[in-house]
Design an enzyme around this catalytic site. Structure first.
Site, PDB file in Angstrom:
ATOM      1  CG  MET A  17      -1.951  -1.228   1.179  1.00  0.00           C
ATOM      2  SD  MET A  17      -2.593  -1.476  -0.404  1.00  0.00           S
ATOM      3  CE  MET A  17      -3.561  -0.050  -0.632  1.00  0.00           C
ATOM      4  CG  LEU A  74      -7.896   4.498   3.518  1.00  0.00           C
ATOM      5  CD1 LEU A  74      -8.435   5.416   2.204  1.00  0.00           C
ATOM      6  CD2 LEU A  74      -7.425   5.449   4.528  1.00  0.00           C
ATOM      7  CB  SER A  75      -5.827   2.265   1.146  1.00  0.00           C
ATOM      8  OG  SER A  75      -5.019   1.977   0.425  1.00  0.00           O
ATOM      9  CB  ALA A  76      -5.399  -2.660   2.380  1.00  0.00           C
TER      10      ALA A  76
END
Length: 348
Positions: free
Chosen positions: A41, A173-175
């Protein structure tokens, strides 16, 4: 430690550059799994920060089997009414549940609207950057790994607190956004709606190297392949969760093409046209909405122009929530508030 991180960054930039370009990785650059994981990430994840001072989350110690080996935190407002909704919140890499809650402000929403919160939390034993393993086959299929652990957490909170089973939502969020895609795909019958922030579509990667390339917008499966993978993730035939998608136009960690891929997957599932039903400007940012024939909003997308990788926030003034920090970006629009509104949590 600093010297090691600087060396790792230099090494990983060179390795990742070759991976993304499709060049071979040989010799001194033979990839060690744990180092690639540290880059999954983005190298800037080292700046996510440490533990939060937000200590009001409680542990959910028992919730059935835990094949994914995750921790669980909850926040239950005082005097939570029977039949309240539940929001599952998934943090990003190098974050804790409390840190993400502090930044996004979900516990403020919970207090204001009477909402229970569940925060699945990654352990360093599973992923030393604390990211959910959205790209691993063992953690991205129904009935196994991290998705099954999260399902058991949800079921426990529903039993313990009298949650309305028709009002269970999930965001990340994100991962955590990519794992939100996994949960919506593998257990669509559980969730009324989801919100994916700077995430990736379900089924876009099944290996570490593929995940790195997809994050950079390289080598994605075709739209038809992504649609098929989403449909095959469960035996569910509808109705499908509603979806809110948020992405920064200048995100160099997870390329914004992933947002378009997510939209394509879910438009196909909802049988919606590519052209949105309506468009709006909200706090200076474009919002596109896809509605069904009866006018119910099923999918919305916010393209946060000029924003990098993170959760969009409005931390000052009216209707503001959370606090800014690494990957918690004050861009004068609260994704937390607008997602809650889209799900109807603010309705009296």
């Amino acid at each position: 430690m600093f010297a090691y991180e600087q060396m790792s960054r230099h090494w990983l930039r060179r390795v990742t550059s070759n991976i993304v370009k499709g060049l071979p990785v040989t010799g001194n650059f033979i990839i060690r799994k744990e180092k690639v994981m540290s880059h999954l990430m983005d190298l800037s994840a080292y700046e996510f920060g440490g533990a939060s001072n937000n200590n009001h989350l409680a542990d959910l110690d028992e919730f059935g089997s835990n094949p994914g080996g995750l921790n669980a935190k909850i926040y239950i407002p005082a005097d939570l009414p029977a039949g309240a909704p539940l929001v599952v919140v998934l943090h990003g890499c190098k974050q804790t549940a409390a840190k993400y809650d502090e930044g996004a402000g979900w516990s403020e929403i919970a207090d204001q609207y009477g909402v229970a919160l569940l925060f699945p939390e990654q352990r360093r034993l599973n992923n030393w950057l604390l990211g959910f393993n959205w790209f691993k086959p063992s953690d991205s299929n129904r009935g196994a790994g991290e998705p099954l652990s999260i399902l058991h957490m949800v079921e426990q909170v529903v039993r313990d607190h009298g949650i309305d089973p028709e009002r269970i939502f999930i965001t990340g969020l994100s991962a955590g956004g990519a794992m939100t895609s996994v949960m919506l795909a593998t257990y669509p019958e559980i969730f009324a709606g989801g919100a994916i922030i700077a995430g990736l579509p379900y089924g876009s990667a099944y290996t570490t190297l593929a995940a790195l390339r997809r994050m950079k917008g390289r080598g994605s499966p075709t739209a038809q392949q992504l649609e098929t993978r989403l449909r095959n993730a469960s035996a569910h035939e509808g109705p499908w969760p509603t979806l809110s998608v948020w992405h920064g136009s200048c995100d160099h960690t997870v390329d914004a093409s992933n947002a378009n891929a997510i939209l394509g997957q879910w438009r196909a599932l909802h049988d919606l046209e590519k052209k949105p039903s309506s468009t709006h400007i909200i706090n200076g940012y474009p919002r596109r909405v896809w509605s069904d024939v009866e006018g119910h909003d099923l999918i919305e997308e916010y393209n946060i122009s000029g924003m990098g990788h993170g959760t969009p926030l409005k931390t000052h003034g009216k209707k503001s929530y959370g606090s800014r920090g690494a990957f918690m970006l004050d861009v004068n629009i609260s994704s937390t508030r607008h997602i809650a509104d889209f799900w109807g949590l603010s309705a009296a």
